[in-house]
Design an enzyme around this catalytic site. Sequence first.
Site, short mmCIF file in Angstrom:
data_model
loop_
_atom_site.label_atom_id
_atom_site.label_comp_id
_atom_site.label_asym_id
_atom_site.label_seq_id
_atom_site.Cartn_x
_atom_site.Cartn_y
_atom_site.Cartn_z
N SER A 59 0.84 -1.20 0.00
CA SER A 59 0.00 0.00 0.00
C SER A 59 0.87 1.24 0.00
CB SER A 59 -0.92 0.04 1.22
OG SER A 59 -1.61 1.28 1.26
N VAL A 64 7.41 2.24 4.03
CA VAL A 64 8.37 1.64 3.10
C VAL A 64 7.85 1.73 1.66
CG1 VAL A 64 9.64 -0.46 2.46
CG2 VAL A 64 9.36 0.14 4.87
N CYS A 65 6.56 1.51 1.46
CA CYS A 65 5.97 1.59 0.12
C CYS A 65 6.09 3.01 -0.43
CB CYS A 65 4.51 1.18 0.15
SG CYS A 65 4.25 -0.51 0.75
N ASP A 66 5.84 3.99 0.42
CA ASP A 66 5.97 5.39 0.07
C ASP A 66 7.41 5.67 -0.38
OD1 ASP A 66 4.75 8.43 0.98
OD2 ASP A 66 6.92 8.20 1.06
#
Length: 173
Positions: A59, A64-66
Amino acid sequence: MAQERTGVVTFKGNPVTLVGNEVKVGDTAPDFTVLDNDLSPVTLADSKGSVRIISVVPSLDTGVCDQQTRRFNEEAASLEGVRVLTISVDLPFAQKRWCGAAGVDRVQTLSDHRDLSFGTAYGVVIKELRLLARAVFVVDKNDKVVYVEYVPEVTQHPNYEAAIEAAKKAAAS
């Protein structure tokens, strides 16, 4: 019925089940249908002729995804002939909002929320959470997979340097 694999990745230290077939270097990249931010369908064929880094995240609204998406967005500026696709199960509306807020404009964010078409084709659906496991695939101009990383712990970063190097090498050949 899709294959289920265990012992491949963990989420916060706990083993999870991945649904779908494992993709390996040398494979022909499986096709998929995901949704662009305007809800239009996008397939692998839509980017044929380009080298693609396919960055898979659970997501965009997590740390971490950001960071992963921002990092590939920065790298995309210097990657000639390479497209970066970020795929998650976030809704297309949320992806569009996130990109606007983050100033991400070189990465195409795509949603697999509807059918899990990409996730199943690339073996990254986390059965227990209905999220995609963190992974990076590099697909060359001829739809051959030239790099694969299934990140062993979903909350950790992928090997950015290895993926970028594989994309540069594929773009130069």
